[in-house]
Design a protein around this motif. Structure first.
Motif, PDB file in Angstrom:
ATOM      1  N   GLN A 332      -7.672  13.303   4.796  1.00 42.53           N
ATOM      2  CA  GLN A 332      -8.638  13.991   3.938  1.00 42.53           C
ATOM      3  C   GLN A 332      -9.065  13.095   2.773  1.00 42.53           C
ATOM      4  OE1 GLN A 332      -7.296  17.876   2.727  1.00 42.53           O
ATOM      5  NE2 GLN A 332      -6.438  18.359   4.733  1.00 42.53           N
ATOM      6  N   HIS A 333      -8.089  12.446   2.141  1.00 40.70           N
ATOM      7  CA  HIS A 333      -8.400  11.568   1.007  1.00 40.70           C
ATOM      8  C   HIS A 333      -9.271  10.388   1.453  1.00 40.70           C
ATOM      9  CE1 HIS A 333      -6.167  13.201  -2.395  1.00 40.70           C
ATOM     10  NE2 HIS A 333      -5.185  13.509  -1.558  1.00 40.70           N
ATOM     11  N   SER A 334      -9.003   9.852   2.622  1.00 41.26           N
ATOM     12  CA  SER A 334      -9.778   8.698   3.103  1.00 41.26           C
ATOM     13  C   SER A 334     -11.229   9.073   3.344  1.00 41.26           C
ATOM     14  CB  SER A 334      -9.154   8.151   4.393  1.00 41.26           C
ATOM     15  OG  SER A 334      -7.859   7.668   4.159  1.00 41.26           O
ATOM     16  N   LEU A 335     -11.459  10.203   4.031  1.00 42.46           N
ATOM     17  CA  LEU A 335     -12.830  10.626   4.313  1.00 42.46           C
ATOM     18  C   LEU A 335     -13.544  11.030   3.028  1.00 42.46           C
ATOM     19  CD1 LEU A 335     -14.963  11.067   6.458  1.00 42.46           C
ATOM     20  CD2 LEU A 335     -14.063  13.376   6.821  1.00 42.46           C
ATOM     21  N   HIS A 336     -12.823  11.674   2.124  1.00 38.78           N
ATOM     22  CA  HIS A 336     -13.411  12.069   0.836  1.00 38.78           C
ATOM     23  C   HIS A 336     -13.835  10.830   0.043  1.00 38.78           C
ATOM     24  CE1 HIS A 336     -13.120  13.264  -3.501  1.00 38.78           C
ATOM     25  NE2 HIS A 336     -13.795  14.310  -3.049  1.00 38.78           N
ATOM     26  N   ALA A 337     -12.956   9.845  -0.032  1.00 35.03           N
ATOM     27  CA  ALA A 337     -13.281   8.612  -0.765  1.00 35.03           C
ATOM     28  C   ALA A 337     -14.453   7.888  -0.119  1.00 35.03           C
ATOM     29  CB  ALA A 337     -12.056   7.702  -0.814  1.00 35.03           C
ATOM     30  N   ASN A 341     -17.912   7.172  -2.175  1.00 33.88           N
ATOM     31  CA  ASN A 341     -18.352   5.787  -2.379  1.00 33.88           C
ATOM     32  C   ASN A 341     -19.541   5.419  -1.491  1.00 33.88           C
ATOM     33  OD1 ASN A 341     -16.321   4.433  -4.346  1.00 33.88           O
ATOM     34  ND2 ASN A 341     -15.002   5.588  -2.933  1.00 33.88           N
ATOM     35  N   GLY A 342     -20.369   6.409  -1.200  1.00 35.00           N
ATOM     36  CA  GLY A 342     -21.628   6.155  -0.506  1.00 35.00           C
ATOM     37  C   GLY A 342     -21.473   5.689   0.921  1.00 35.00           C
ATOM     38  N   CYS A 343     -20.376   6.076   1.574  1.00 35.81           N
ATOM     39  CA  CYS A 343     -20.106   5.674   2.970  1.00 35.81           C
ATOM     40  C   CYS A 343     -20.058   4.153   3.128  1.00 35.81           C
ATOM     41  CB  CYS A 343     -21.139   6.293   3.912  1.00 35.81           C
ATOM     42  SG  CYS A 343     -21.120   8.100   3.935  1.00 35.81           S
ATOM     43  N   ASN A 344     -19.571   3.482   2.078  1.00 38.84           N
ATOM     44  CA  ASN A 344     -19.428   2.029   2.083  1.00 38.84           C
ATOM     45  C   ASN A 344     -17.969   1.688   2.398  1.00 38.84           C
ATOM     46  OD1 ASN A 344     -18.873  -0.670   1.091  1.00 38.84           O
ATOM     47  ND2 ASN A 344     -20.867  -0.618   0.099  1.00 38.84           N
ATOM     48  N   ILE A 345     -17.746   1.130   3.580  1.00 33.38           N
ATOM     49  CA  ILE A 345     -16.385   0.841   4.037  1.00 33.38           C
ATOM     50  C   ILE A 345     -15.665  -0.129   3.107  1.00 33.38           C
ATOM     51  CG2 ILE A 345     -15.044  -0.328   5.843  1.00 33.38           C
ATOM     52  CD1 ILE A 345     -15.684   2.387   6.691  1.00 33.38           C
ATOM     53  N   THR A 346     -16.332  -1.222   2.753  1.00 31.35           N
ATOM     54  CA  THR A 346     -15.700  -2.260   1.925  1.00 31.35           C
ATOM     55  C   THR A 346     -15.303  -1.710   0.565  1.00 31.35           C
ATOM     56  OG1 THR A 346     -17.003  -3.967   3.050  1.00 31.35           O
ATOM     57  CG2 THR A 346     -15.991  -4.559   0.941  1.00 31.35           C
ATOM     58  N   LEU A 347     -16.244  -0.995  -0.080  1.00 27.71           N
ATOM     59  CA  LEU A 347     -15.960  -0.437  -1.403  1.00 27.71           C
ATOM     60  C   LEU A 347     -14.840   0.597  -1.333  1.00 27.71           C
ATOM     61  CD1 LEU A 347     -16.602  -0.165  -4.395  1.00 27.71           C
ATOM     62  CD2 LEU A 347     -18.421   1.453  -3.805  1.00 27.71           C
ATOM     63  N   THR A 348     -14.873   1.459  -0.312  1.00 20.53           N
ATOM     64  CA  THR A 348     -13.844   2.496  -0.178  1.00 20.53           C
ATOM     65  C   THR A 348     -12.472   1.873   0.021  1.00 20.53           C
ATOM     66  OG1 THR A 348     -15.478   3.967   0.839  1.00 20.53           O
ATOM     67  CG2 THR A 348     -13.172   4.560   1.096  1.00 20.53           C
ATOM     68  N   ALA A 349     -12.386   0.822   0.850  1.00 19.38           N
ATOM     69  CA  ALA A 349     -11.107   0.151   1.080  1.00 19.38           C
ATOM     70  C   ALA A 349     -10.561  -0.440  -0.213  1.00 19.38           C
ATOM     71  CB  ALA A 349     -11.271  -0.936   2.141  1.00 19.38           C
ATOM     72  N   ALA A 382     -18.143  16.987   2.251  1.00 12.34           N
ATOM     73  CA  ALA A 382     -17.668  16.471   0.961  1.00 12.34           C
ATOM     74  C   ALA A 382     -17.199  17.609   0.055  1.00 12.34           C
ATOM     75  CB  ALA A 382     -18.772  15.666   0.279  1.00 12.34           C
ATOM     76  N   ALA A 383     -17.979  18.702   0.013  1.00  8.45           N
ATOM     77  CA  ALA A 383     -17.607  19.848  -0.825  1.00  8.45           C
ATOM     78  C   ALA A 383     -16.313  20.489  -0.334  1.00  8.45           C
ATOM     79  CB  ALA A 383     -18.735  20.877  -0.833  1.00  8.45           C
ATOM     80  N   ALA A 384     -16.184  20.651   0.991  1.00 10.84           N
ATOM     81  CA  ALA A 384     -14.973  21.256   1.550  1.00 10.84           C
ATOM     82  C   ALA A 384     -13.748  20.381   1.301  1.00 10.84           C
ATOM     83  CB  ALA A 384     -15.162  21.499   3.045  1.00 10.84           C
ATOM     84  N   LEU A 385     -13.919  19.072   1.414  1.00  8.38           N
ATOM     85  CA  LEU A 385     -12.806  18.162   1.143  1.00  8.38           C
ATOM     86  C   LEU A 385     -12.389  18.214  -0.321  1.00  8.38           C
ATOM     87  CD1 LEU A 385     -13.870  15.054   3.266  1.00  8.38           C
ATOM     88  CD2 LEU A 385     -11.783  16.409   3.580  1.00  8.38           C
ATOM     89  N   GLU A 386     -13.378  18.274  -1.201  1.00  9.64           N
ATOM     90  CA  GLU A 386     -13.077  18.380  -2.635  1.00  9.64           C
ATOM     91  C   GLU A 386     -12.203  19.606  -2.895  1.00  9.64           C
ATOM     92  OE1 GLU A 386     -13.910  16.924  -6.708  1.00  9.64           O
ATOM     93  OE2 GLU A 386     -14.427  16.088  -4.763  1.00  9.64           O
ATOM     94  N   LEU A 387     -12.595  20.712  -2.302  1.00  7.55           N
ATOM     95  CA  LEU A 387     -11.861  21.962  -2.484  1.00  7.55           C
ATOM     96  C   LEU A 387     -10.476  21.892  -1.852  1.00  7.55           C
ATOM     97  CD1 LEU A 387     -11.963  24.810  -3.574  1.00  7.55           C
ATOM     98  CD2 LEU A 387     -13.095  25.528  -1.484  1.00  7.55           C
ATOM     99  N   ALA A 388     -10.383  21.335  -0.646  1.00  7.69           N
ATOM    100  CA  ALA A 388      -9.098  21.238   0.049  1.00  7.69           C
ATOM    101  C   ALA A 388      -8.116  20.367  -0.712  1.00  7.69           C
ATOM    102  CB  ALA A 388      -9.318  20.690   1.462  1.00  7.69           C
ATOM    103  N   ILE A 389      -8.599  19.254  -1.236  1.00  8.38           N
ATOM    104  CA  ILE A 389      -7.724  18.319  -1.957  1.00  8.38           C
ATOM    105  C   ILE A 389      -7.195  18.945  -3.241  1.00  8.38           C
ATOM    106  CG2 ILE A 389      -7.705  16.140  -3.243  1.00  8.38           C
ATOM    107  CD1 ILE A 389      -9.626  15.055  -1.029  1.00  8.38           C
ATOM    108  N   TRP A 390      -8.067  19.662  -3.962  1.00 10.48           N
ATOM    109  CA  TRP A 390      -7.640  20.303  -5.205  1.00 10.48           C
ATOM    110  C   TRP A 390      -6.676  21.450  -4.941  1.00 10.48           C
ATOM    111  CZ3 TRP A 390      -9.175  20.133 -10.549  1.00 10.48           C
ATOM    112  CH2 TRP A 390      -9.931  19.008 -10.870  1.00 10.48           C
ATOM    113  N   SER A 391      -6.756  22.039  -3.760  1.00 10.02           N
ATOM    114  CA  SER A 391      -5.961  23.239  -3.483  1.00 10.02           C
ATOM    115  C   SER A 391      -4.677  22.959  -2.731  1.00 10.02           C
ATOM    116  CB  SER A 391      -6.803  24.242  -2.669  1.00 10.02           C
ATOM    117  OG  SER A 391      -7.988  24.570  -3.352  1.00 10.02           O
TER     118      SER A 391
END
Length: 398
Positions: A332-337, A341-349, A382-391
């Protein structure tokens, strides 16, 4: 009695959950329970009082149990007395007593089927539980009366009372109040709350955290007000934007301290509004298990709106994330990040400190678990992941 006490002494999870749920059975003055420091103290009291009563009945079954009020509950009683919430404390004690009696009565039928023994057992149990709660209430009432007497003789002009007048929206002479507080009310403010939910919190650590927060905003002399047994209200000059990375560094530096931060606001209205935003942020942090230790109002606005209806929010997460909602949090954290980060693999890594190939594998696994097409539902995901991570509690498992 001994058999029942032995079970109670183990603090069964369902018993603790039921006792804690009883805290929310009252509607009047329930806003006081939005304070995570007070709520944490009440939950600790449920555990410690159950354990005290059970231990007493293990040693002397059915005999009167000495009252037990922990040190941090004494602080909580004093704080509720200052806020006019003494009656709430009494009502909560009764709600907890009712929940405890329901639990004990159901357990009693598993111990004996003999109606004569059962009748005597329940009679003795009811008397024991009632007298124990009543004796605790008497102790708490004495503490509350002493606090009220202390307030009556204290100098009414202190920082807390001055700030309360400002927050109540009363017309005040800003320059005069600023001089008395040692803090200018004409500038641009950022309100913060700093607190700890652990017992016997060191107030010096809270003050250090408050000054460290103020430093991040460009302030050397923040206004710090003691607002409770383990809570500080803080106002800083909003001289520069907050760096979220530095904020999370503070969270690591002060692991048992939490902070909620409002948005910048100018003058008296900004002083009030930023504080109320910090309060709203604190309420959300205290309610959601996965919330970070330090958060700003900007980070919680969407989650706050989405959790107004808890059932609908849960359904939205399940419908949007499907099997990903129960997958390891690292996915969840990986997909959220990746989305943040604009679906940028390098930046997210780089942000996650993860090897590019590891990240690609996690993203592929995460997307395979989704019930919807990723490319068509990025905003919802993205919204669902935000909610899942906080909860959800943090889980770093693979």
């Amino acid at each position: 009695m001994r058999k029942g006490a032995e079970l109670a002494q183990t603090l069964p999870r369902e018993w603790i959950d039921r006792l804690n749920q009883s805290l929310f059975s009252l509607t009047e003055d329930a806003k006081l329970l939005d304070d995570p420091v007070i709520l944490a103290a009440l939950r600790r009291a449920n555990r410690s009082e159950l354990l005290h009563w059970a231990n007493a009945n293990l040693q002397r079954p059915g005999e009167p149990v000495e009252p037990y009020v922990s040190a941090d509950m004494v602080d909580t009683a004093r704080e509720l007395a200052r806020r006019g919430g003494a009656e709430l404390l009494m009502n909560l004690a009764r709600a907890t007593q009712n929940a405890a009696w329901d639990l004990w009565m159901k357990m009693a039928f598993s111990l004996t089927q003999d109606p004569v023994v059962l009748e005597e057992f329940l009679e003795i149990s009811l008397r024991s539980i009632s007298e124990f709660i009543n004796s605790n209430i008497r102790v708490m009432m004495q503490i509350i009366l002493e606090e009220k007497n202390t307030q009556a003789h204290d100098d009414p002009i202190d920082k807390r009372s001055l700030v309360d007048r400002l927050l109540d929206g009363r017309d005040v002479e800003m320059e005069q109040f600023g001089r008395r507080l040692g803090y200018s009310l004409f500038q641009k403010h950022r309100g913060c709350l700093v607190w700890s939910e652990i017992p016997d919190a060191d107030i010096r650590l809270l003050e250090e955290m408050a000054r460290a927060l103020a430093h991040l905003t460009g302030t050397t002399a923040p206004l710090i007000v003691f607002a409770g047994p383990a809570t500080l209200w803080v106002w800083c000059v909003a001289a520069k934007p907050l760096d979220l990375n530095l904020l999370q560094g503070l969270a690591r530096q002060f692991p048992n301290v939490r902070a909620a931060i409002g948005s910048p606001g100018a003058g008296m209205n900004g002083f009030r509004q930023s504080h109320f935003e910090a309060l709203a942020t604190q309420k959300l942090i205290g309610r959601l298990t996965g919330a970070p230790a330090v958060a700003t109002i900007d980070q919680v606005r969407m989650v706050s709106l989405m959790t107004q209806d808890v059932r609908a929010a849960r359904q939205f997460v399940l419908n949007t994330l499907g099997r990903l909602s129960t997958a390891p949090m690292v996915l969840q954290h990986s997909l959220h990040a990746f989305l943040v980060n604009g679906c940028n693999i390098t930046l997210t890594a780089e942000v996650l400190g993860t090897h590019r190939n590891t990240l690609l594998r996690r993203l592929e696994r995460a997307q395979d678990l989704l019930p919807v097409q990723f490319s068509d539902h990025r905003i919802h995901i993205a919204a669902a992941l935000e909610l899942a991570i906080w909860s959800s509690p943090v889980d770093s498992g693979e």
